[in-house]
Design a protein around this motif. Structure first.
Motif, short mmCIF file in Angstrom:
data_model
loop_
_atom_site.label_atom_id
_atom_site.label_comp_id
_atom_site.label_asym_id
_atom_site.label_seq_id
_atom_site.Cartn_x
_atom_site.Cartn_y
_atom_site.Cartn_z
N ALA A 246 -32.32 -45.01 -54.83
CA ALA A 246 -30.88 -44.12 -54.58
C ALA A 246 -29.89 -44.73 -55.45
O ALA A 246 -29.06 -44.08 -55.82
CB ALA A 246 -30.78 -44.22 -53.05
N GLN A 247 -29.67 -46.22 -55.28
CA GLN A 247 -28.64 -46.85 -55.94
C GLN A 247 -28.88 -46.57 -57.64
O GLN A 247 -27.81 -46.45 -58.29
CB GLN A 247 -28.90 -48.19 -55.85
CG GLN A 247 -28.37 -48.79 -54.27
CD GLN A 247 -28.39 -50.19 -54.30
OE1 GLN A 247 -27.79 -51.00 -55.24
NE2 GLN A 247 -28.94 -50.79 -53.30
N CYS B 211 -31.66 -36.34 -61.24
CA CYS B 211 -32.61 -36.31 -60.21
C CYS B 211 -33.66 -37.46 -60.79
O CYS B 211 -33.98 -37.31 -61.69
CB CYS B 211 -33.49 -35.21 -60.31
SG CYS B 211 -35.16 -35.14 -59.07
N LEU B 212 -34.31 -38.49 -60.00
CA LEU B 212 -35.04 -39.55 -60.12
C LEU B 212 -36.39 -39.05 -59.24
O LEU B 212 -36.23 -39.06 -58.00
CB LEU B 212 -34.78 -40.89 -59.88
CG LEU B 212 -33.70 -41.64 -60.84
CD1 LEU B 212 -32.48 -40.90 -61.27
CD2 LEU B 212 -33.45 -42.94 -60.49
N SER C 98 -23.30 -33.92 -51.41
CA SER C 98 -22.46 -34.97 -51.70
C SER C 98 -23.12 -36.04 -51.77
O SER C 98 -24.00 -36.37 -50.75
CB SER C 98 -21.25 -34.81 -50.87
OG SER C 98 -21.32 -35.12 -49.56
N GLY C 99 -22.84 -37.05 -52.45
CA GLY C 99 -23.59 -38.51 -52.29
C GLY C 99 -25.05 -38.45 -52.95
O GLY C 99 -25.32 -37.57 -53.63
N VAL C 100 -25.77 -39.21 -52.63
CA VAL C 100 -27.45 -39.25 -52.85
C VAL C 100 -28.12 -38.84 -51.57
O VAL C 100 -27.95 -39.08 -50.44
CB VAL C 100 -27.64 -40.87 -53.16
CG1 VAL C 100 -28.87 -40.80 -53.74
CG2 VAL C 100 -26.65 -41.38 -54.18
N ARG C 101 -28.96 -38.05 -52.02
CA ARG C 101 -29.82 -37.14 -51.15
C ARG C 101 -31.44 -37.76 -51.44
O ARG C 101 -31.90 -37.58 -52.64
CB ARG C 101 -29.69 -35.74 -51.15
CG ARG C 101 -30.73 -35.13 -50.33
CD ARG C 101 -30.76 -33.57 -50.47
NE ARG C 101 -31.45 -32.69 -49.73
CZ ARG C 101 -31.91 -31.45 -49.64
NH1 ARG C 101 -31.04 -30.90 -50.24
NH2 ARG C 101 -32.74 -31.01 -48.73
N LEU D 276 -37.90 -37.50 -54.33
CA LEU D 276 -36.81 -37.26 -55.15
C LEU D 276 -35.48 -38.07 -54.46
O LEU D 276 -35.27 -38.28 -53.52
CB LEU D 276 -36.50 -35.71 -55.29
CG LEU D 276 -37.59 -34.95 -55.56
CD1 LEU D 276 -36.98 -33.52 -55.88
CD2 LEU D 276 -38.23 -35.58 -57.06
N ALA D 277 -34.72 -38.59 -55.51
CA ALA D 277 -33.25 -39.22 -55.35
C ALA D 277 -32.45 -38.56 -56.11
O ALA D 277 -32.35 -38.46 -57.30
CB ALA D 277 -33.35 -40.84 -55.79
N LEU D 278 -31.65 -37.45 -55.55
CA LEU D 278 -30.99 -36.54 -56.17
C LEU D 278 -29.40 -36.91 -55.79
O LEU D 278 -28.93 -37.31 -54.85
CB LEU D 278 -31.12 -35.25 -55.51
CG LEU D 278 -30.65 -34.00 -56.22
CD1 LEU D 278 -31.35 -33.86 -57.48
CD2 LEU D 278 -30.67 -32.69 -55.23
N ALA D 279 -28.84 -37.04 -56.96
CA ALA D 279 -27.33 -37.44 -57.11
C ALA D 279 -26.64 -36.44 -58.07
O ALA D 279 -27.13 -35.88 -59.07
CB ALA D 279 -27.10 -38.92 -57.54
N LEU D 280 -25.41 -36.40 -57.65
CA LEU D 280 -24.62 -35.53 -58.65
C LEU D 280 -23.42 -36.24 -59.35
O LEU D 280 -22.98 -37.16 -58.79
CB LEU D 280 -23.49 -34.30 -57.66
CG LEU D 280 -24.65 -33.21 -57.01
CD1 LEU D 280 -23.72 -32.30 -56.29
CD2 LEU D 280 -25.24 -32.38 -58.11
#
Length: 573
Positions: free
Chosen positions: A289-290, A269-270, A229-232, A256-260
């Protein structure tokens, strides 16, 4: 050295026309661990800074005597501030004579950071230098943060205007690269395991990762996003991260900046090189992350649209007549084509129909105005209504009026265009009612091609419709009906496009399939709207229709329902 005793990396420019003064000030600064550059005049200082600017070695602070021979220290400070590359250089004035409050005010007005009265204690000089450098660095950091926030805002605006997941991935990759100063890759994995990949523009389009690399990324994203959940933010070491996404053939640890998405179904994924992120600093990581979160939010409506588009395409394919279900009448050949718009555009309400009646073959091509699942649904209603109405009366003019009333009653907010043609194969008599549609193109067997003069208001407004236009087809003549998706081009007048269609039709080989295929090859690539096309031919005496051969009823589509694949720019793009 700084107050803790650690060496500094500060370079100080000392500008003083008195050698003894330069020596004294330089000695204090060198003992404190600073590097010192000396200049004996304002002009010499400006020349030194120009040289160092080209080398990328500008000093961190300038200590300037107010009484220089060629210009005052205040004037030199003003000249520093007038140059964009020197505006951030902090200046400290010093003097043994000009020590009145008015002198200090002149220094502040010129843009200095502080003012020293010399002789001064070494501790005071060191403290003033440290404070000036600290303030300059803080301002530089703030300016850099403002620039990055501006880049973030610009990137978010761009990704929110993306019309497809591929556009989204490309825009996010470019934004991530600009934010971090490193190459970047962005991945969106949709619920059907279709991976969309975007690479920043600084990544040369050579030696792109293969399908195996994309499968590895897909598996990694599924594993990392499980229960998230959120950004990892996480780092994947190079043995686990496929080679070549950042630079051709080069292995990198990936940050990696991973968001759902909010429904948790599609990971975004960035990815950037981990070493580059360490150099960029924690602020860049927070901005990354943003951006990942914003990209996930922007992906949601695109994913919803994909589902809607798939449903609409399925609806259209299921209700448009297939080759083996098209009616046949002796003496008449029909060919149809339907091509959905490119996947980057919305689904439309284009359709064709062919119905055998007691008075001949009724053919129709139409388009519900708008692009949505609603448009596709109304298209189905119009086709069913047409099928029902022609049981009682197949006159094209009457049918157009009935369809108009139906649309007014049940869908008053929508309009549609349709062209109806009723052809008697025995006599060639053809009656055409046109409701706001592109008129049919009549290609005579003698080698001419002209649009039928059939006009009328579109369906929906309830305006009176003129009587049908009547003409006679001769054996070998062809009648072509298309939707505007085939020829309409943004910024090009429709009359010009219609003339181009007429010219291309004249250049096609005889037969219906050759005509349709020629036109699709000429106009049907990457269209922004669906294409529906119906062509009929009055068969010459002695002609026979054979399945799969010339004259057979066929359907061809240049596009099909979406399939799973890896999406990304091709080599060389």
């Amino acid at each position: 050295m700084d107050p803790t005793g650690k060496p500094t990396d500060t370079t100080v420019l000392v500008v003083d026309d008195v050698p003894a003064g330069r020596y004294a000030m330089g000695t204090v600064l060198r003992r404190a661990g600073h590097r010192v550059i000396e200049a004996g005049s304002g002009a010499e200082a400006l020349a030194e800074l120009d040289t160092r600017l080209r080398k990328g070695t500008l000093p961190h602070v300038a200590l300037v005597d107010t009484g220089l021979p060629d210009m005052s220290g205040f004037e030199l400070c003003r000249r520093f501030k007038e140059r964009p590359h020197l505006i951030g250089l902090p200046v400290v004035h010093y003097s043994a004579a000009a020590v009145a409050p008015a002198d200090r005010c002149r220094g502040l007005d010129a843009g200095d950071e502080s003012y020293l009265t010399v002789p001064a204690e070494p501790e005071e000089i060191e403290a003033v230098v440290r404070a000036a450098v600290r303030g300059a660095r803080l301002r530089a950091d703030n300016r850099a943060l403002v620039r990055r926030l501006t880049l973030l805002s610009e990137t978010i605006v761009t990704i929110q205007s993306a019309r497809s997941l591929q556009e989204l991935a490309d825009a996010a990759a470019d934004g991530a690269a600009r934010l971090t100063g490193t190459p970047a890759a962005v991945f969106v994995l949709d619920p059907d395991d279709e991976l969309y990949r975007g690479l920043s523009r600084d990544r040369a389009a050579v030696a792109l990762p293969d399908d195996g690399a994309h499968l590895a990324v897909s598996a990694l994203l599924r594993r990392l996003s499980r229960g998230q959940s959120g950004v990892r933010l996480t780092t994947v070491p190079s043995p686990l991260w496929p080679t070549g996404f950042f630079r051709p053939g080069v292995q990198h640890d990936a940050r990696l900046a991973l968001a759902l998405t909010q429904d948790g179904r599609a990971p975004v994924c960035l990815a950037v090189p981990a070493r580059g992120m360490r150099r960029a600093g924690p602020e860049s990581e927070a901005l990354l992350a943003q951006l990942a979160e914003a990209t996930a939010l922007a992906a949601e409506p695109l994913l919803m649209y994909q589902v809607e588009r798939h449903v609409a395409l399925t609806l259209q394919h299921s209700f448009l007549p297939q080759p083996h279900r098209l009616p046949e009448l002796p003496g008449l050949d029909i060919a149809v084509r339907y091509v959905p718009a490119s996947r980057q555009t919305e689904i439309g309400g284009d359709f064709y129909a062919a119905l055998a009646t007691g008075d001949g073959m009724l053919t129709a091509v139409g388009d519900v105005v708008g692009h949505s699942l609603d448009a596709a649904t109304v298209m189905v209603e119009i086709r069913h209504a047409l099928r029902a109405y022609c049981v009682d009366d197949s006159d094209p003019g009457i049918l157009a009026e009935r369809l108009d009333r139906m649309l007014q009653r049940y869908h008053p907010e929508l309009t549609a265009t349709v062209c109806l043609a009723l052809t008697d194969p025995a006599t060639g008599r053809t009656r055409i009612a046109n409701a706001g549609h592109i008129p049919p193109l009549l290609l005579r067997d003698t080698g001419t091609a002209d649009y039928v003069k059939a006009r009328g208001p579109l369906l929906g407004p309830g305006l009176p419709h003129p009587p049908p236009t009547e003409l006679f087809l001769e054996p070998g003549d062809r009648l072509l009906m298309v939707t505007d998706g085939l020829i309409e081009t943004r910024g090009v007048d429709l009359e010009i496009s219609m003339e181009q269609l007429r010219s291309a039709s004249l250049g096609a080989l005889p037969g219906l399939d050759a005509l349709c295929d020629t036109l699709l090859a000429s106009f049907g690539h990457d269209r922004e709207d669906d294409i529906a096309m119906l062509a009929l031919r009055l068969r010459s005496q002695g002609d026979t229709a054979s399945p799969g051969g010339e004259g057979a009823v066929q359907v061809a589509s240049a596009s099909s329902l979406p399939t799973r694949s890896v999406k990304g720019p091709p080599d060389g793009s």
